[in-house]
Design a protein around this motif. Structure first.
Motif, mmCIF file in Angstrom:
data_model
loop_
_atom_site.group_PDB
_atom_site.id
_atom_site.type_symbol
_atom_site.label_atom_id
_atom_site.label_comp_id
_atom_site.label_asym_id
_atom_site.label_seq_id
_atom_site.Cartn_x
_atom_site.Cartn_y
_atom_site.Cartn_z
ATOM 1 N N VAL A 15 0.835 -1.196 0.000
ATOM 2 C CA VAL A 15 0.000 0.000 0.000
ATOM 3 C C VAL A 15 0.876 1.254 0.000
ATOM 4 C CG1 VAL A 15 -1.779 1.269 1.250
ATOM 5 C CG2 VAL A 15 -1.867 -1.224 1.147
ATOM 6 N N ARG A 16 1.947 1.240 0.794
ATOM 7 C CA ARG A 16 2.865 2.379 0.802
ATOM 8 C C ARG A 16 3.443 2.612 -0.587
ATOM 9 N NH1 ARG A 16 4.847 0.001 5.896
ATOM 10 N NH2 ARG A 16 4.068 1.305 7.604
ATOM 11 N N GLN A 17 3.832 1.544 -1.257
ATOM 12 C CA GLN A 17 4.420 1.685 -2.588
ATOM 13 C C GLN A 17 3.445 2.345 -3.556
ATOM 14 O OE1 GLN A 17 5.519 -2.391 -3.380
ATOM 15 N NE2 GLN A 17 7.542 -2.166 -2.447
ATOM 16 N N GLU A 18 2.167 2.022 -3.431
ATOM 17 C CA GLU A 18 1.171 2.612 -4.328
ATOM 18 C C GLU A 18 1.031 4.115 -4.093
ATOM 19 O OE1 GLU A 18 -2.486 0.498 -4.176
ATOM 20 O OE2 GLU A 18 -1.604 -1.385 -4.854
ATOM 21 N N PHE A 19 0.977 4.511 -2.817
ATOM 22 C CA PHE A 19 0.856 5.936 -2.526
ATOM 23 C C PHE A 19 2.120 6.692 -2.925
ATOM 24 C CE2 PHE A 19 -2.551 4.574 0.442
ATOM 25 C CZ PHE A 19 -3.551 5.382 -0.049
ATOM 26 N N ARG A 145 -3.761 6.632 10.435
ATOM 27 C CA ARG A 145 -2.725 7.164 9.551
ATOM 28 C C ARG A 145 -1.795 6.052 9.085
ATOM 29 N NH1 ARG A 145 2.753 9.030 10.224
ATOM 30 N NH2 ARG A 145 2.656 7.988 12.241
ATOM 31 N N LEU A 146 -1.460 6.082 7.803
ATOM 32 C CA LEU A 146 -0.437 5.191 7.265
ATOM 33 C C LEU A 146 0.848 5.987 7.121
ATOM 34 C CD1 LEU A 146 0.246 2.388 5.975
ATOM 35 C CD2 LEU A 146 -0.248 3.471 3.764
ATOM 36 N N GLY A 147 1.870 5.627 7.898
ATOM 37 C CA GLY A 147 3.151 6.308 7.824
ATOM 38 C C GLY A 147 4.062 5.648 6.801
ATOM 39 N N ARG A 148 5.304 6.109 6.779
ATOM 40 C CA ARG A 148 6.264 5.589 5.797
ATOM 41 C C ARG A 148 6.913 4.291 6.241
ATOM 42 N NH1 ARG A 148 7.723 9.959 1.975
ATOM 43 N NH2 ARG A 148 9.376 8.592 1.256
ATOM 44 N N GLY A 149 6.717 3.888 7.489
ATOM 45 C CA GLY A 149 7.209 2.598 7.942
ATOM 46 C C GLY A 149 8.477 2.632 8.763
ATOM 47 N N VAL A 179 -8.697 8.028 2.252
ATOM 48 C CA VAL A 179 -9.272 6.838 1.633
ATOM 49 C C VAL A 179 -10.205 6.122 2.623
ATOM 50 C CG1 VAL A 179 -7.317 6.554 0.088
ATOM 51 C CG2 VAL A 179 -7.287 5.432 2.319
ATOM 52 N N ALA A 180 -10.876 5.102 2.118
ATOM 53 C CA ALA A 180 -11.848 4.379 2.947
ATOM 54 C C ALA A 180 -11.170 3.570 4.045
ATOM 55 C CB ALA A 180 -12.699 3.466 2.063
ATOM 56 N N HIS A 181 -10.011 2.976 3.733
ATOM 57 C CA HIS A 181 -9.392 2.086 4.718
ATOM 58 C C HIS A 181 -7.900 1.969 4.455
ATOM 59 C CE1 HIS A 181 -9.581 -1.180 7.711
ATOM 60 N NE2 HIS A 181 -8.594 -1.710 7.013
ATOM 61 N N VAL A 182 -7.100 2.024 5.529
ATOM 62 C CA VAL A 182 -5.683 1.686 5.441
ATOM 63 C C VAL A 182 -5.411 0.550 6.424
ATOM 64 C CG1 VAL A 182 -4.986 4.022 4.781
ATOM 65 C CG2 VAL A 182 -4.975 3.379 7.201
ATOM 66 N N PRO A 183 -4.409 -0.288 6.136
ATOM 67 C CA PRO A 183 -4.073 -1.366 7.070
ATOM 68 C C PRO A 183 -3.493 -0.805 8.358
ATOM 69 C CG PRO A 183 -2.480 -1.254 5.274
ATOM 70 C CD PRO A 183 -3.582 -0.309 4.923
ATOM 71 N N VAL A 184 -3.865 -1.404 9.475
ATOM 72 C CA VAL A 184 -3.398 -0.929 10.777
ATOM 73 C C VAL A 184 -2.875 -2.100 11.603
ATOM 74 C CG1 VAL A 184 -4.972 1.030 10.814
ATOM 75 C CG2 VAL A 184 -5.682 -1.135 11.822
ATOM 76 N N GLU A 185 -2.080 -1.751 12.603
ATOM 77 C CA GLU A 185 -1.595 -2.712 13.586
ATOM 78 C C GLU A 185 -2.061 -2.260 14.961
ATOM 79 O OE1 GLU A 185 2.548 -4.151 12.808
ATOM 80 O OE2 GLU A 185 2.491 -2.555 11.314
ATOM 81 N N ALA A 186 -1.853 -3.132 15.959
ATOM 82 C CA ALA A 186 -2.410 -2.877 17.293
ATOM 83 C C ALA A 186 -1.905 -1.577 17.898
ATOM 84 C CB ALA A 186 -2.082 -4.056 18.217
ATOM 85 N N HIS A 187 -0.667 -1.182 17.576
ATOM 86 C CA HIS A 187 -0.102 0.018 18.207
ATOM 87 C C HIS A 187 -0.516 1.306 17.495
ATOM 88 C CE1 HIS A 187 2.850 -0.982 15.022
ATOM 89 N NE2 HIS A 187 2.913 0.330 14.875
#
Length: 206
Positions: A15-19, A145-149, A179-187
């Motif tokens: 997903v990061r690569q696409e953005f 939020r989806l960060g850069r990792g 967007v409608a949805h980004v992948p998330v983790e517990a933290h």
């Protein structure tokens, strides 16, 4: 936009690569126009109007531009803190006093960053901020939020929580990155608002 790997966990890397690919297609004129609009929209935020200290960052590459906003905040008398990347990917902080207070720093094979060249205030200095402006690649309708990792801002948010600091968290993006949805983790934690060139969206979940 969501990709699920074989384990059932969303594939954040893809997903990061696409953005990032979408940002790479932007022209310099696109980035400049978005930067001007983003500064105007951001300065309309009541949170920034009340803020005495704002933790921000200097945009690089195809990121939505922040320098116009930083200078406008300083003109208002706001104290602006900028990050400096540490070897362990944590962030130190220093004060922004104008373009002359920035140094271009190359961190190994990573993208060069513009960091404060003056006195370093320590990682805990971010707790003084009334508003933290966060970089990112996307945010969804929940405020996730989806960060850069790299994990640097995960540490910042964990530090704020540990210290009992509760600044307003605002992410700066392009319109197409809400967007409608980004992948998330517990933290992962939601932000309070996203500002794009066309306006502001707030999230009740933060």
């Amino acid at each position: 936009m969501e990709h699920v790997g074989r384990t059932g966990e969303p594939d954040k890397r893809r997903v990061r690569q696409e953005f990032l690919a979408a940002r790479n297609r932007l022209t310099d004129d696109d980035v400049r126009a978005a930067s001007r609009a983003l500064a105007e929209r951001s300065l309309e935020l009541p949170e920034l109007a009340r803020a005495r200290t704002v933790a921000a960052y200097v945009s690089v590459g195809g990121e939505p531009g922040t320098l116009a906003l930083l200078d406008a905040l300083r003109a208002r008398g706001v104290r602006v803190l900028l990050p400096a990347l540490l070897p362990d990917n944590d962030l130190d902080w220093g004060e922004y006093t104008g373009p002359g207070s920035l140094a271009r720093v190359q961190h190994g094979g990573k993208m060069a960053l513009f960091e404060p060249s003056g006195l370093r205030l320590g990682p805990d200095a971010v707790a003084d901020a009334d508003v933290v402006l966060l970089p990112g690649l996307a945010v969804d309708t929940r405020g996730m939020r989806l960060g850069r990792g790299g994990g640097s801002y995960d540490r910042v948010l964990a530090r704020l929580e540990h210290m009992g600091a509760r600044p307003r968290l605002v992410v700066l993006l392009y319109d197409t990155e809400v967007v409608a949805h980004v992948p998330v983790e517990a933290h992962d934690k939601p932000v309070h608002a996203v500002v794009t060139p066309s306006g502001t969206r707030r999230f009740a979940s933060a």
